[in-house]
Design a protein around this motif. Structure first.
Motif, mmCIF file in Angstrom:
data_model
loop_
_atom_site.group_PDB
_atom_site.id
_atom_site.type_symbol
_atom_site.label_atom_id
_atom_site.label_comp_id
_atom_site.label_asym_id
_atom_site.label_seq_id
_atom_site.Cartn_x
_atom_site.Cartn_y
_atom_site.Cartn_z
ATOM 1 N N SER A 65 0.895 -1.226 0.041
ATOM 2 C CA SER A 65 -0.060 -0.022 0.019
ATOM 3 C C SER A 65 0.925 1.193 0.081
ATOM 4 O O SER A 65 2.003 1.034 -0.076
ATOM 5 C CB SER A 65 -0.878 0.097 1.245
ATOM 6 N N GLY A 66 0.224 2.366 -0.056
ATOM 7 C CA GLY A 66 1.261 3.704 0.048
ATOM 8 C C GLY A 66 1.969 3.762 1.128
ATOM 9 O O GLY A 66 3.152 4.322 0.909
ATOM 10 N N ILE A 67 1.748 3.052 2.421
ATOM 11 C CA ILE A 67 2.545 3.564 3.504
ATOM 12 C C ILE A 67 3.721 2.715 3.256
ATOM 13 O O ILE A 67 4.865 3.040 3.876
ATOM 14 C CB ILE A 67 1.722 3.228 4.864
ATOM 15 N N THR A 145 -5.067 14.274 1.474
ATOM 16 C CA THR A 145 -6.249 13.709 1.527
ATOM 17 C C THR A 145 -7.237 13.877 2.415
ATOM 18 O O THR A 145 -8.378 13.714 2.385
ATOM 19 C CB THR A 145 -6.119 12.125 0.982
ATOM 20 N N ASP A 172 5.011 12.999 -1.051
ATOM 21 C CA ASP A 172 4.043 12.023 -1.252
ATOM 22 C C ASP A 172 2.979 12.411 -2.259
ATOM 23 O O ASP A 172 2.221 13.519 -2.179
ATOM 24 C CB ASP A 172 3.180 11.849 0.072
ATOM 25 N N GLN A 197 -4.036 2.994 -5.961
ATOM 26 C CA GLN A 197 -5.532 3.207 -5.896
ATOM 27 C C GLN A 197 -6.275 4.458 -5.794
ATOM 28 O O GLN A 197 -7.429 4.595 -5.525
ATOM 29 C CB GLN A 197 -6.123 2.365 -4.602
ATOM 30 N N LYS A 198 -5.672 5.364 -6.611
ATOM 31 C CA LYS A 198 -6.120 6.838 -6.679
ATOM 32 C C LYS A 198 -6.254 7.078 -8.116
ATOM 33 O O LYS A 198 -7.071 6.578 -8.864
ATOM 34 C CB LYS A 198 -5.589 7.794 -6.003
HETATM 35 C C1 LIG Z 1 -1.794 11.272 1.242
HETATM 36 C C2 LIG Z 1 -1.494 9.798 1.399
HETATM 37 N N1 LIG Z 1 -0.608 9.320 2.189
HETATM 38 C C3 LIG Z 1 -0.651 8.192 2.411
HETATM 39 C C4 LIG Z 1 -1.690 7.372 2.395
HETATM 40 C C5 LIG Z 1 -1.429 5.866 2.953
HETATM 41 O O1 LIG Z 1 -1.711 5.019 1.874
HETATM 42 P P1 LIG Z 1 -2.246 3.550 2.036
HETATM 43 O O2 LIG Z 1 -3.459 3.593 2.824
HETATM 44 O O3 LIG Z 1 -2.272 2.945 0.827
HETATM 45 O O4 LIG Z 1 -1.027 2.803 2.788
HETATM 46 C C6 LIG Z 1 -3.060 7.565 1.771
HETATM 47 C C7 LIG Z 1 -4.049 6.893 1.992
HETATM 48 O O5 LIG Z 1 -5.069 7.240 1.584
HETATM 49 C C8 LIG Z 1 -3.000 9.110 1.488
HETATM 50 O O6 LIG Z 1 -4.190 9.720 0.950
#
Ligand SMILES: Cc1ncc(COP(=O)(O)O)c(C=O)c1O
Length: 388
Positions: A65-67, A145, A172, A197-198
């Motif tokens: 995922s993003g994290i 976000t 980010d 996913q965005k």
């Molecule tokens: C700006 C931003 N950074 C980090 C994240 C974390 O990403 P993830 O939930 O895919 O790990 C999100 C998730 O929505 C996000 O919007």
């Protein structure tokens, strides 16, 4: 739950609606990730991602995922105890800061009110104060976000240049990439963080880094422990089209399709479409006489809009009603904004009529929830869309 006909409206700011074309591209037999067909796939997606990032540097994609991609940006470039400058633009900036702290970095967290982006002048003063240049990285969330506020990355770069500071710039772009204009090389960004996913219109499951030559050079001597996220192992195998572990094959089929779709539409047209739909959304919110969370018009987000509920009205109760009555998911308030805002996602595979439907569901929901507001937001947005 009672049967609901028609399609669900997924109007959260990610995951976004996945186009049928991408779903079909993923609905294929998984192939050998060490075979020749796979290598071609790797080459095509990594090249395509570089075009989206607008970089001649290196792109890597993780099954994450993003994290995960946040963690990769930090562990590859920094050493235990390194100082890093971050900005409290909202929930996600705070989460990224928490990751940095847990990894043993020393974070200067510049406070913010969650209604504004990064102030480039504040960045400049913080860097000017750092005479010993002990800050090793400046990390900024491009599009917050949780708030619908977009920070001006070019301005942050200029601030760093004015302060003549050599820190790395990390950005980010999780909810801006392929939705809001972004230019890794032109803005002198060293590490970009993104995910699937965005704006890329894929399901969750891929994280990515865009890496400048400077960041790559710095990574050679960075000492934070890393294994799964190690750029070196990844880049070395990617050269022949492979991965150091089993990649997310079918998501990569989807990514290839997404990159082809973005190219067909034209990246600048994609940004223009998001700008226009974002503006139409704000036209509706203003006609409803509700308050936007973002207070600086220069920082309005093209990918989502966060709307403040009038005092005494619960945003989550409103969202619950909208889901039950109209089969539409809206984004919730995160962290200290819980119950106070709802977020309208208008990014990814999205068009005028989807926006009209989204705003229609919100306007009917506001009436049913007896929220004090003025009618006519949908009409005002339609007038805007028809005229622009
Ligand atoms: C700006 C931003 N950074 C980090 C994240 C974390 O990403 P993830 O939930 O895919 O790990 C999100 C998730 O929505 C996000 O919007």
């Amino acid at each position: 739950m009672a049967h609901q006909s028609g399609r669900h409206f997924l109007q959260i700011p990610g995951p976004t609606n996945v186009p049928d074309r991408i779903l079909r591209a993923m609905a294929k037999p998984t192939i050998d990730h060490r075979g020749p067909e796979f290598a071609q796939l790797t080459f095509e997606v990594l090249e395509g991602l570089k075009q989206i990032l607008k970089t001649s540097g290196t792109a890597v994609v993780y099954p994450s995922s993003g994290i995960g991609a946040w963690e990769a940006s930090l562990v590859n470039t920094l050493s235990p105890g390194d100082r890093i400058l971050m900005f409290e633009t909202g929930f996600f900036a705070t989460q990224w800061k928490n990751v940095a702290v847990r990894l043993g970095l020393e974070v200067d967290f510049f406070p913010g009110d969650w209604r504004h982006g990064v102030d480039p002048n504040a960045a400049e003063s913080k860097l000017m104060e750092d005479r010993k240049q002990s800050i090793k990285a400046v990390a900024v969330v491009h599009n917050e976000t949780s708030t619908g506020v977009t920070s001006r990355i070019a301005g942050v770069r200029q601030a760093m240049d004015r302060a003549k500071h050599p820190a790395l710039l990390m950005v980010d772009t999780i909810s801006s990439l392929a939705s809001i204009d972004y230019s890794q090389d032109e803005w002198g960004v060293d590490v970009t963080i993104g995910c699937s996913q965005k704006g890329l219109m894929l399901p969750p499951g891929l994280g990515l880094n865009g890496i400048s030559e400077k960041a790559l050079a710095v990574s050679k001597s960075a000492k934070l422990p890393r294994s799964y996220w190690d750029w070196e192992a990844m880049i070395s195998l990617n050269r022949s089209g492979f991965f150091p572990y089993t990649p997310a094959t079918n998501l990569l089929f989807g990514l290839r399709e997404s990159l082809r779709m973005l190219k067909e539409e034209g990246l600048e047209n994609v940004f223009g479409r998001h700008r226009r739909l974002g503006e139409a959304t704000r036209v509706a919110v203003k006609a409803w006489e509700l308050e936007l969370l973002c207070q600086n018009p220069e920082e309005y987000s093209s990918s989502l809009t966060a709307v403040l509920m009038p005092q005494g009205y619960d945003a989550d109760a409103f969202r619950k009603l909208v889901l039950a009555r109209f089969n539409m998911s809206l984004g919730n308030g995160l962290g200290k904004l819980a119950g106070k805002v709802f977020r309208i996602g208008h990014l990814g595979d999205f068009n005028d009529l989807m926006l009209a439907g989204t705003l229609g569901g919100i306007e009917m929901g506001l009436s049913l929830a007896k929220v004090p507001f003025s009618k006519g937001g949908v009409m005002a947005a339609m007038d805007y869309l028809a005229a622009h």
